[in-house]
Write an enzyme that holds these catalytic residues in place. Structure first.
Site, short mmCIF file in Angstrom:
data_model
loop_
_atom_site.label_atom_id
_atom_site.label_comp_id
_atom_site.label_asym_id
_atom_site.label_seq_id
_atom_site.Cartn_x
_atom_site.Cartn_y
_atom_site.Cartn_z
N ARG A 24 20.85 2.08 -2.26
CA ARG A 24 19.69 2.51 -1.47
C ARG A 24 20.11 3.41 -0.29
NH1 ARG A 24 17.15 -2.88 0.19
NH2 ARG A 24 19.34 -3.47 0.12
N LEU A 26 19.29 6.42 0.44
CA LEU A 26 18.20 7.15 1.09
C LEU A 26 17.44 6.26 2.06
CD1 LEU A 26 16.52 9.74 1.35
CD2 LEU A 26 15.10 8.91 -0.53
N ASN A 125 3.36 -0.21 -9.59
CA ASN A 125 3.51 -0.80 -8.26
C ASN A 125 4.04 0.22 -7.25
OD1 ASN A 125 3.45 -2.88 -6.32
ND2 ASN A 125 5.61 -3.31 -6.62
N ILE A 446 -1.47 -13.47 6.28
CA ILE A 446 -1.41 -13.43 4.83
C ILE A 446 -0.26 -14.27 4.29
CG2 ILE A 446 -1.28 -11.90 2.82
CD1 ILE A 446 -3.85 -11.76 4.59
N TRP A 576 4.76 -7.38 -11.15
CA TRP A 576 5.89 -6.99 -10.31
C TRP A 576 7.21 -7.47 -10.88
CZ3 TRP A 576 3.48 -7.90 -4.79
CH2 TRP A 576 2.41 -7.02 -4.65
N ASP A 614 -1.56 -15.65 -4.27
CA ASP A 614 -1.71 -14.20 -4.08
C ASP A 614 -1.83 -13.48 -5.42
OD1 ASP A 614 -1.51 -14.43 -1.37
OD2 ASP A 614 0.58 -13.83 -1.25
N ASP A 671 -15.00 -13.67 -10.44
CA ASP A 671 -14.64 -14.57 -11.54
C ASP A 671 -13.41 -15.42 -11.25
OD1 ASP A 671 -16.77 -13.58 -12.99
OD2 ASP A 671 -15.56 -12.19 -14.18
N HIS A 709 1.30 -1.78 7.32
CA HIS A 709 2.23 -0.80 6.78
C HIS A 709 2.48 0.35 7.78
CE1 HIS A 709 1.26 -2.93 3.06
NE2 HIS A 709 2.41 -2.48 2.63
#
EC number: 2.1.1.14
Length: 772
Positions: A24, A26, A125, A446, A576, A614, A671, A709
């Protein structure tokens, strides 16, 4: 060209590649820039090095034509917004002052200026930044990024093809800017946008581009006659340009349907189509329109979204059928490889035989090259590869990992009654109000709280053996104590334990369920610098023992206020993860639901009165074609109810969703039969509250008032104003107050300030209610 000559011309290519680099790289550079530890020049140098490394790896693997322009510091749709000059007015001064800082301000916001809205890229995602357009939008071409990256690749001696988001998809993804009437249709700006694309194409041709790829995935969705006519006009007009490269129009993620004959007839030189299982209808449809005589076909036969090895023999059969349908057939993945990890060879903790079932970006690249070689030179030239793949596919099919008789027997025994609560919502709500004693406009979060450097260090220390399990657990206890103490002082009504022990909301559970595989280096970009390691759902699923009860119970022991139990729902556990492709998703979802049902029941038995399951991915996984949605929603909502329906009436079941277009699934949300749902709403200005009201949603809801975010701290008055907007759609007795999403990625200072303002806003608005 004959089928034989088309085969001889076959080449290998890809539409895009993972951006982050090994380890990772970047992410670390961009976040270092944000924190002032990395200069702009150093960040640009890192980006240049990553692009060069990617292109060289692709070329060395045998890819004949590398993509350019797919690299991004944050998001390729935001890059397109810059390319066409559609900078929101509130960000224009920042962009004019410093293009890089202005770019990140659009993505993340500042304390003074809100960012662009973020939502999911079709049914993946990956999150993109939504373009904001208005009747006053003036487009202007800025091809600097696209031209520079093409020149970089050409300077390395490579054959390169710039990749752009197509104009139809760009406008169909856009939304009316804040303050613009909701019925404004960005597609009406097409006449203004096309000259800008024409200018960019001319710039790329001048820079040396032979081909340019225009991505139009929006055309695999159901489109109106007007939208299809717009697509026809776009490619008729772009095709008629004299000063342009050859055009390759690409679609992926599903079948093209009514758009296929339009693109087949358009005066462009090539089409790139998805021929994996989800879009198999493209093959029949292509034959029905007479193929693509005189044109190039790029055939996406390797799944670019999942990690299982390719059935080379099956793909060669598809490619062989396509040979007679185009002037030239090239081989590719079904979409950009952005959606899979970089290299399976980096995994050291997966059994070698199982590892041979897996193909990440580098392995998929090798499959594409093998298929192109087999198509061009004959199957004898790839006999060894074909034999190895057959053996690996058989190994997977016959493995005991993939078939657990006990799990399958339990799944088959499920009845309709297992997925229904024992009492209707109205009776449950009364029981829950009496049991929990919450005020009007109850406040909560959350689930997750900031994952500090100390927590990440503790996990690393545990893995490396620098601390033992007892030492690690003491650190987790201390973190939970701090989180509970803060929430009590801040005045929140329903608390959470903060999820300090969890590495990821899916991976944490996957590591405790049989049938899942975890990776060490399988990072995939979710948005910006947020990367996740989706676990691999390899076999039948069961729960050996409780997963969350211990820490939830510990947190509850520290407070008299209710503490929510936190679980990830079955659809999100699938969405996910990299799911198995050898059985229907509905069967896998039911297996996961039963494992989670055991956890829900154990939490309730341990004294947890509020349990959140969730399901942020429910909308994300919605099929792109309306005809396919009813079947999906039937099994998806049943899986949620199967997870949550076994509790007492006075146990309150919550769910959570974020960053999606909820209006498409309001009936499905209903539902689910959850008692409370929390939803992203801050960036979309409470749109979801209005959608729930229009539907007549009868249960409790918490549309978010704090955009997590972005690093900016919303003021108490800003949050209060959002609450007042929410109250116009949802009555106070059914409205909750919460952030948009979990707080894992935020820092403690902004979290404290934002939640204190959130509680203050709730108290202010509570005091304005006639029933207060």
């Amino acid at each position: 060209m004959t089928a034989k000559s088309a085969a001889a011309a076959a080449r290998a290519t890809v539409y895009g590649y993972p951006r982050q680099g090994q380890n990772r790289k970047l992410k670390k550079a961009v976040e270092g820039y944000w924190k002032g530890r990395v200069t702009a020049d150093a960040l640009r140098a890192t980006a240049t090095d990553l692009r060069r490394t990617n292109w060289q790896q692709l070329a060395e693997a045998g890819i004949h034509e590398v993509p350019t322009g797919d690299f991004s510091y944050y998001d390729h749709v935001l890059d397109t917004t810059v390319m066409v000059g559609a900078i929101p007015e509130r960000h224009r001064a920042a962009v004019d002052a410093d293009a890089l800082d202005g770019y990140f301000a659009m993505a993340r916001g500042t304390q003074e200026v809100a960012p662009l809205e973020m939502t999911k890229w079709f049914d993946t995602n990956y999150h993109y930044l939504v373009p904001e357009l208005s009747p006053d939008t003036v487009f202007s071409a800025n091809s600097a990024k696209q031209v520079a990256e093409l020149k970089e690749a050409l300077a390395l001696g490579l054959t390169a093809r710039p990749v752009l988001v197509g104009p139809v998809t760009y406008l169909l993804l856009a939304k009316p800017a804040p303050g613009v009437p909701a019925d404004f249709e960005p597609l009406t700006l097409l006449d203004r946008l096309l000259p800008v694309y024409a200018e960019v194409l001319a710039d790329l041709r001048a820079a040396g581009a032979e081909w340019v790829q225009l991505d139009e995935p929006a055309l695999v969705q159901d489109r109106t006659p007007a939208e299809l006519n717009a697509a026809a006009r776009v490619y008729r007009e772009l095709g008629a340009l004299e000063d342009r490269p050859k055009l390759l129009v690409a679609s992926y993620f599903d079948r093209l349907g009514d758009a296929l004959p339009i693109l087949a007839k358009a005066p462009v030189e090539g089409l790139a189509l998805d021929f994996t299982e989800s879009a198999a209808a493209n093959l029949e449809a292509l034959a029905a329109v007479g193929g693509l005589p005189g044109k190039r076909l790029v055939a996406g036969v390797v799944n670019g979204r999942n990690i299982w090895i390719n059935d080379l023999q099956k793909s060669l059969s598809t490619l062989g059928t396509l040979l007679g349908l185009a002037d030239r057939v090239d081989v590719a993945a079904s979409c950009s490889l952005l959606h899979v990890p970089l290299d399976a060879a980096a995994e050291r903790d997966i059994e070698p035989q199982i590892l041979r079932w897996l193909a990440f970006a580098r392995q998929k690249t090798a499959e594409i090259v093998t298929l192109a070689k087999g198509l061009a030179q004959g199957t004898d030239t790839i006999a060894a590869e074909l034999a190895a793949k057959r053996a690996d596919l058989a190994s997977r099919a016959n493995s005991p990992i993939t078939h657990d008789p006990a799990v399958r027997a339990r799944t088959e025994a499920v009845t309709d009654a297992d997925a229904r609560r024992s009492q209707p919502y109205a009776e449950r709500a009364a029981a829950q109000r009496a049991h929990l004693g919450l005020p009007l406009l109850p406040t909560t979060t959350i689930g997750s709280f900031p994952q500090t450097g100390e927590l990440r260090t503790a996990r690393a220390d545990l893995r490396a053996g620098r601390i033992d399990t007892a030492g690690y657990e003491e650190r987790i206890k201390a973190e939970i104590q701090e989180v509970i103490s803060f929430q009590e002082k801040a005045g929140l009504d329903v608390l959470v334990h903060g999820e300090a022990e969890r590495n990821d909301m899916v991976q944490y559970f996957a590591e405790q369920l049989t049938g899942y595989l975890a990776t060490q280096h399988g990072w995939v970009q979710s948005y910006g610098t947020r990367y996740v390691r989706p676990p691999i759902l390899a076999g039948d699923i069961s729960r050996p023992g409780p997963m969350t009860v211990r820490w939830t119970t510990y947190a509850q022991s520290l407070t008299d206020r209710p503490v929510k139990g936190m679980l990830t729902g079955p659809v999100t556990m699938l969405a996910w993860s990299f799911v198995r492709d050898d059985q229907p998703l509905a069967d896998t979802a039911r297996q996961v639901a039963l494992a989670l049902r055991d956890e829900v029941n154990d939490l309730e038995a341990a004294g947890t009165s509020v349990i959140q399951v969730d399901e942020p991915a429910l909308r994300e996984t919605l099929p792109l074609r309306a005809a396919d949605r009813a079947a999906y929603l039937a099994w998806a909502t049943e899986a949620f109810r199967l997870t949550s329906a076994g509790v007492r009436p006075d146990t309150q079941i919550h769910t959570h969703m974020c960053y999606a277009e909820f209006g498409d699934i309001v009936q499905a949300i209903d539902d689910l039969d959850a008692d409370v749902i929390s939803l992203e709403a801050a960036r979309s200005h409470m749109q979801v509250a209005r959608e729930l009201a229009a539907h007549g949603y009868p249960r409790e809801a918490g549309p978010g008032v704090y955009d997590i975010h972005s690093p900016r701290v919303p003021s108490a008055e800003e949050a209060a104003e959002l609450l007042r907007t929410g109250l116009k759609a949802i009555p106070a007795e059914r409205l909750w107050v919460n952030p948009d999403c979990g707080l894992k990625t935020r820092g403690w200072p902004e979290t404290r300030a934002s939640l204190e303002n959130l509680v203050a806003a709730a108290r202010t608005v509570r005091g304005e209610l006639p029933t207060a």
